[in-house]
Design an enzyme around this catalytic site. Structure first.
Site, PDB file in Angstrom:
ATOM      1  CG  HIS A   1      -2.085  -0.971   1.005  1.00  0.00           C
ATOM      2  ND1 HIS A   1      -2.845  -1.452   2.040  1.00  0.00           N
ATOM      3  CD2 HIS A   1      -2.592  -1.554  -0.116  1.00  0.00           C
ATOM      4  CE1 HIS A   1      -3.759  -2.285   1.574  1.00  0.00           C
ATOM      5  NE2 HIS A   1      -3.618  -2.362   0.266  1.00  0.00           N
TER       6      HIS A   1
ATOM      7  CG  HIS B   1      -6.332  -4.938   4.635  1.00  0.00           C
ATOM      8  ND1 HIS B   1      -5.333  -5.863   4.371  1.00  0.00           N
ATOM      9  CD2 HIS B   1      -5.716  -3.742   4.718  1.00  0.00           C
ATOM     10  CE1 HIS B   1      -4.178  -5.233   4.296  1.00  0.00           C
ATOM     11  NE2 HIS B   1      -4.372  -3.940   4.499  1.00  0.00           N
TER      12      HIS B   1
ATOM     13  CD  GLU C   1      -2.228  -9.220   7.027  1.00  0.00           C
ATOM     14  OE1 GLU C   1      -2.209  -9.797   8.137  1.00  0.00           O
ATOM     15  OE2 GLU C   1      -1.633  -8.151   6.808  1.00  0.00           O
TER      16      GLU C   1
ATOM     17  CB  THR D   1       0.411  -8.873  10.324  1.00  0.00           C
ATOM     18  OG1 THR D   1       0.388  -8.267   9.023  1.00  0.00           O
ATOM     19  CG2 THR D   1       0.354 -10.384  10.195  1.00  0.00           C
TER      20      THR D   1
ATOM     21  CB  SER E   1      -0.667   2.096   4.373  1.00  0.00           C
ATOM     22  OG  SER E   1       0.120   1.475   5.359  1.00  0.00           O
TER      23      SER E   1
ATOM     24  CG  ASN F   1       1.887  -0.286   8.153  1.00  0.00           C
ATOM     25  OD1 ASN F   1       2.710   0.573   8.442  1.00  0.00           O
ATOM     26  ND2 ASN F   1       1.753  -0.749   6.919  1.00  0.00           N
TER      27      ASN F   1
ATOM     28  CB  SER G   1       4.134  -0.129   2.421  1.00  0.00           C
ATOM     29  OG  SER G   1       3.114   0.748   2.878  1.00  0.00           O
TER      30      SER G   1
END
Length: 410
Positions: A83, A176, A178, A244, A314, A316, A377
């Site tokens: 991302h 998402h 993931e 994660t 993103s 995270n 990222s």
């Protein structure tokens, strides 16, 4: 840890040197205090850990090597590699085409693919259904699979507790990439359900205890549970794993809450808790943990504002913003061009999903103290660009070259 061959244009001489020096002095990563870059009128405090993580560097290396080693071949990505808009744009400029958008909507029909094509699986992983589609076409998926090993760790943990007849509760964002991939792998082995946040975990608890009618679950958690999910049977033994990149504190709080719900319902003790609740420990990746811990430590530094650099989709990165917002004015940008001038900044509000223009974001008193971090990222080069842009507004600042020389001699 393995060193990856990442394109040099993603690197920063300044930040590479800072990270090298910090690593030499703190091999065990016990010091999470930020790094001060004193430019004079501007003081930048860089988080201890930020930027490309192991999984991202691995994915980028595989992707660019694949392009280099396969001239003339059609190369596709299932969706965004990571991302970050710059990385994805760079891959597109190298001829890589995207089969789906981040929501999983098909951009190029799968039936147009042939066994001669290359398809890269992104760092988020993918679903078992898509893996099967590619295999049926004759496309090898192992060689070009860039799934992050920490995502695969979650899949392995899910499979292990599924083998012991636990239902899998996944803390993550249902849309998402993931989470979709993790849900696919988990639900192949056990009943599975996704919870977005603590509020949904609390609602799930009402079905565990029987406080809410079982039939209501299927509407309330629509598109978030596995096929054939039986509310009355499948919530008697549970384990919690996560996307994660979620906030570590949120995942831990959800796991602790659901554990207590099971203890209360079944009158469990320390000796008997495993009968109903699986010990999954933490399934966040090391980079998510390190980056979040670094931000929490950085926020102990008195400062005027925080800037977080990263892709707007993103997960995270948005959680780093969330942590900073609790303490001070925070500006979420994806590159230095969003810093329009000393007076104006165009930044992203991830709550409303809109860019907004803010005036007078920099204080008038000097020295200005700015906290900076970036998502896992985000290339370090973008962070250096942001620093360069900020100091350019102030005559008499030290140059980045002077700071590099100063750090090199310490």
């Amino acid at each position: 840890m393995k060193q990856f061959d990442v394109p040099v244009f993603y690197r920063s001489n300044l930040i590479s040197l800072i990270k090298k020096k910090r690593k030499e002095k703190d091999k065990l990563k016990k010091d999470f205090t930020p790094t001060l870059l004193d430019f004079g009128p501007v003081q930048i405090f860089l988080a201890r850990h930020f930027g490309f993580c192991y999984g991202v560097e691995n994915a980028i290396e595989i992707a660019f090597k694949t392009v280099e080693q396969n001239p003339g071949k059609r190369i596709f990505l299932l969706s965004e590699m990571i991302h970050n808009p710059q990385v994805n744009a760079d891959l597109a400029n190298h001829g890589v085409r995207f089969l789906q958008n981040t929501e999983g909507k098909e951009l190029i029909p799968f039936d147009s693919l042939t066994k001669e094509d290359i398809v890269l699986i992104p760092a988020f992983g993918t679903t078992l259904d898509i893996e099967k589609k590619l295999v049926d076409i004759g496309i090898p998926i192992e060689k070009y699979n860039t799934t992050c090993p920490f995502v695969e760790k979650v899949w392995n943990r899910s499979a292990a507790i599924a083998a012991k007849d636990y239902t899998i509760i996944i803390h993550g964002k249902p849309s998402h990439e993931e989470t979709r991939a993790t849900f696919s792998h988990a639900s192949a082995n056990a009943p599975s359900v996704v919870v977005k946040n603590m509020a949904q975990a609390q609602r799930l608890a009402t079905y565990i205890t029987g406080a809410s009618p079982a039939q209501n679950f299927y509407e309330e958690f629509k598109n978030q549970y596995s096929e054939g999910f039986d509310v009355e049977k499948d919530l008697q033994r549970i384990g919690v794993v996560n996307q994660t990149t979620m906030l570590a504190s949120d995942t831990q709080a959800i796991a602790d809450f659901l554990k207590q719900v099971m203890i209360d319902k079944y009158q469990l003790t320390k000796a008997t808790i495993a009968e109903r609740f699986a010990d999954t420990r933490d399934t966040l990746c090391y980079a998510t943990n390190d980056n979040q811990t670094s931000v929490l430590e950085m926020l102990n530094t008195p400062a005027d504002l925080a800037i977080v650099v990263g892709g707007y989709n993103s997960s995270n990165t948005s959680h780093l913003v969330e942590l900073c917002e609790e303490k001070l004015s925070t500006y979420y940008i994806n590159n230095s061009e969003k810093i329009l001038s000393r007076k104006e900044i165009l930044h992203y509000n991830f709550h409303t999903k809109q860019e907004i223009l803010t005036a007078d974001y920099l204080p008038t008193t000097e020295p200005i103290r700015i906290l900076i971090t970036s998502g896992a990222s985000c290339p370090d080069a973008l962070v250096e660009d942001v620093i360069q842009k900020l100091i350019s507004f102030y005559p008499g600042t030290k140059s980045i070259e002077e700071i590099i020389a100063q750090i090199a001699n310490t």
